[in-house]
Design a protein around this motif. Structure first.
Motif, mmCIF file in Angstrom:
data_model
loop_
_atom_site.group_PDB
_atom_site.id
_atom_site.type_symbol
_atom_site.label_atom_id
_atom_site.label_comp_id
_atom_site.label_asym_id
_atom_site.label_seq_id
_atom_site.Cartn_x
_atom_site.Cartn_y
_atom_site.Cartn_z
ATOM 1 N N ASP A 192 0.840 -1.205 0.000
ATOM 2 C CA ASP A 192 0.000 0.000 0.000
ATOM 3 C C ASP A 192 0.873 1.253 0.000
ATOM 4 O OD1 ASP A 192 -2.411 -1.367 -0.052
ATOM 5 O OD2 ASP A 192 -2.934 -0.929 2.028
ATOM 6 N N GLU A 193 1.900 1.250 0.856
ATOM 7 C CA GLU A 193 2.806 2.412 0.932
ATOM 8 C C GLU A 193 3.621 2.536 -0.354
ATOM 9 O OE1 GLU A 193 5.110 2.028 4.566
ATOM 10 O OE2 GLU A 193 3.258 1.708 5.717
ATOM 11 N N PHE A 194 4.167 1.412 -0.825
ATOM 12 C CA PHE A 194 5.003 1.398 -2.024
ATOM 13 C C PHE A 194 4.223 1.905 -3.234
ATOM 14 C CE2 PHE A 194 6.763 -0.685 -5.802
ATOM 15 C CZ PHE A 194 8.090 -0.306 -5.695
ATOM 16 N N GLU A 195 2.955 1.533 -3.333
ATOM 17 C CA GLU A 195 2.121 1.902 -4.479
ATOM 18 C C GLU A 195 1.448 3.267 -4.313
ATOM 19 O OE1 GLU A 195 2.513 0.388 -7.067
ATOM 20 O OE2 GLU A 195 2.511 -1.771 -6.860
ATOM 21 N N GLY A 196 1.770 3.973 -3.220
ATOM 22 C CA GLY A 196 1.200 5.298 -3.008
ATOM 23 C C GLY A 196 -0.312 5.253 -2.887
ATOM 24 N N CYS A 197 -0.790 4.224 -2.213
ATOM 25 C CA CYS A 197 -2.231 4.005 -2.062
ATOM 26 C C CYS A 197 -2.757 4.897 -0.930
ATOM 27 C CB CYS A 197 -2.434 2.518 -1.739
ATOM 28 S SG CYS A 197 -4.118 1.955 -1.792
ATOM 29 N N PRO A 198 -3.816 5.642 -1.118
ATOM 30 C CA PRO A 198 -4.771 5.590 -2.233
ATOM 31 C C PRO A 198 -4.607 6.719 -3.253
ATOM 32 C CG PRO A 198 -5.806 6.715 -0.394
ATOM 33 C CD PRO A 198 -4.375 6.401 0.019
ATOM 34 N N ASP A 199 -3.543 7.515 -3.186
ATOM 35 C CA ASP A 199 -3.412 8.666 -4.087
ATOM 36 C C ASP A 199 -2.999 8.283 -5.506
ATOM 37 O OD1 ASP A 199 -4.100 10.318 -1.931
ATOM 38 O OD2 ASP A 199 -2.023 10.413 -1.266
ATOM 39 N N MET A 200 -1.864 7.572 -5.616
ATOM 40 C CA MET A 200 -1.344 7.220 -6.939
ATOM 41 C C MET A 200 -2.096 6.008 -7.504
ATOM 42 S SD MET A 200 2.605 7.084 -7.962
ATOM 43 C CE MET A 200 3.256 5.620 -8.709
ATOM 44 N N TYR A 201 -2.208 4.966 -6.709
ATOM 45 C CA TYR A 201 -2.944 3.757 -7.080
ATOM 46 C C TYR A 201 -4.010 3.514 -6.026
ATOM 47 C CZ TYR A 201 1.026 2.315 -10.075
ATOM 48 O OH TYR A 201 2.014 2.247 -11.024
ATOM 49 N N GLN A 202 -5.047 2.789 -6.413
ATOM 50 C CA GLN A 202 -6.068 2.367 -5.462
ATOM 51 C C GLN A 202 -6.074 0.837 -5.480
ATOM 52 O OE1 GLN A 202 -7.274 4.731 -8.180
ATOM 53 N NE2 GLN A 202 -6.105 6.098 -6.865
ATOM 54 N N ARG A 203 -6.127 0.242 -4.278
ATOM 55 C CA ARG A 203 -6.157 -1.229 -4.177
ATOM 56 C C ARG A 203 -7.607 -1.678 -4.245
ATOM 57 N NH1 ARG A 203 -6.201 -4.391 0.728
ATOM 58 N NH2 ARG A 203 -5.249 -2.691 1.886
ATOM 59 N N THR A 204 -7.940 -2.401 -5.309
ATOM 60 C CA THR A 204 -9.308 -2.861 -5.488
ATOM 61 C C THR A 204 -9.310 -4.362 -5.773
ATOM 62 O OG1 THR A 204 -9.211 -2.303 -7.834
ATOM 63 C CG2 THR A 204 -10.152 -0.647 -6.387
ATOM 64 N N LEU A 205 -10.431 -4.998 -5.513
ATOM 65 C CA LEU A 205 -10.574 -6.412 -5.851
ATOM 66 C C LEU A 205 -10.943 -6.540 -7.325
ATOM 67 C CD1 LEU A 205 -12.480 -7.968 -2.818
ATOM 68 C CD2 LEU A 205 -10.201 -8.595 -3.638
ATOM 69 N N MET A 206 -10.240 -7.435 -8.023
ATOM 70 C CA MET A 206 -10.544 -7.710 -9.423
ATOM 71 C C MET A 206 -10.580 -9.217 -9.620
ATOM 72 S SD MET A 206 -8.375 -5.114 -11.779
ATOM 73 C CE MET A 206 -8.446 -3.343 -11.524
ATOM 74 N N ARG A 207 -11.310 -9.610 -10.646
ATOM 75 C CA ARG A 207 -11.375 -11.026 -10.988
ATOM 76 C C ARG A 207 -10.201 -11.359 -11.903
ATOM 77 N NH1 ARG A 207 -16.489 -13.035 -13.130
ATOM 78 N NH2 ARG A 207 -16.004 -11.628 -14.801
#
Length: 150
Positions: A79-94
């Motif tokens: 989460d920190e590495f990906e700049g979540c939630p500003d740069m990337y958002q962590r979402t569930l995908m199939r």
């Protein structure tokens, strides 16, 4: 443990894979390869040539990547590495399983966390879309490591 699908610099053989195997940051176990069930635009953007999956379902390609099982500590690091939630958002995908490691192989479709972005400049939609990312690919857009950025 949570399942995470990585499609960019965190895959094996890519510039940030070292973080996935650094146990000081948590545990990440490679489970197999997969691809997004829905199509998404995967672009290489910005002055550091970073791969981004734009959260525009139905556009682009079935994006290829790797599935990992990660503990809470690694998920927090990612989460920190990906700049979540500003740069990337962590979402569930199939994610469709293409190849599975070891016994008790999973088949079919899994729900995995994916770092994609809905916060991007509109012009990124006009960039070339890829179905798979390789930092040394034919695109000629070399990824710039964080430690080398200005």
């Amino acid at each position: 443990m949570a399942r995470v699908f990585v499609y960019g610099t965190l895959k094996k053989g890519q510039p940030n894979y070292k973080h996935m195997i650094n146990t000081a940051k948590g545990l990440a176990k490679f489970q197999g390869r997969g691809r997004t069930v829905e199509k998404y635009p995967l672009v290489i953007a910005g002055k550091y040539n970073i791969p981004y999956m734009l959260n525009i379902p139905g556009t682009g390609h079935h994006v290829a990547g790797e599935i990992y099982s990660v503990d809470d500590q690694m998920l927090q690091f990612l989460d920190e590495f990906e700049g979540c939630p500003d740069m990337y958002q962590r979402t569930l995908m199939r994610i469709e399983v293409v190849e599975w490691e070891g016994k008790g192989g999973a088949e079919g479709i899994l729900e995995c966390f994916v770092y994609s972005t809905a916060t991007y400049p509109p012009e990124w939609v006009g960039l070339p879309y890829y179905d798979s990312y390789d930092s040394t690919g034919k695109h000629g857009l070399s990824y710039v490591l964080r430690e080398s950025r200005e």
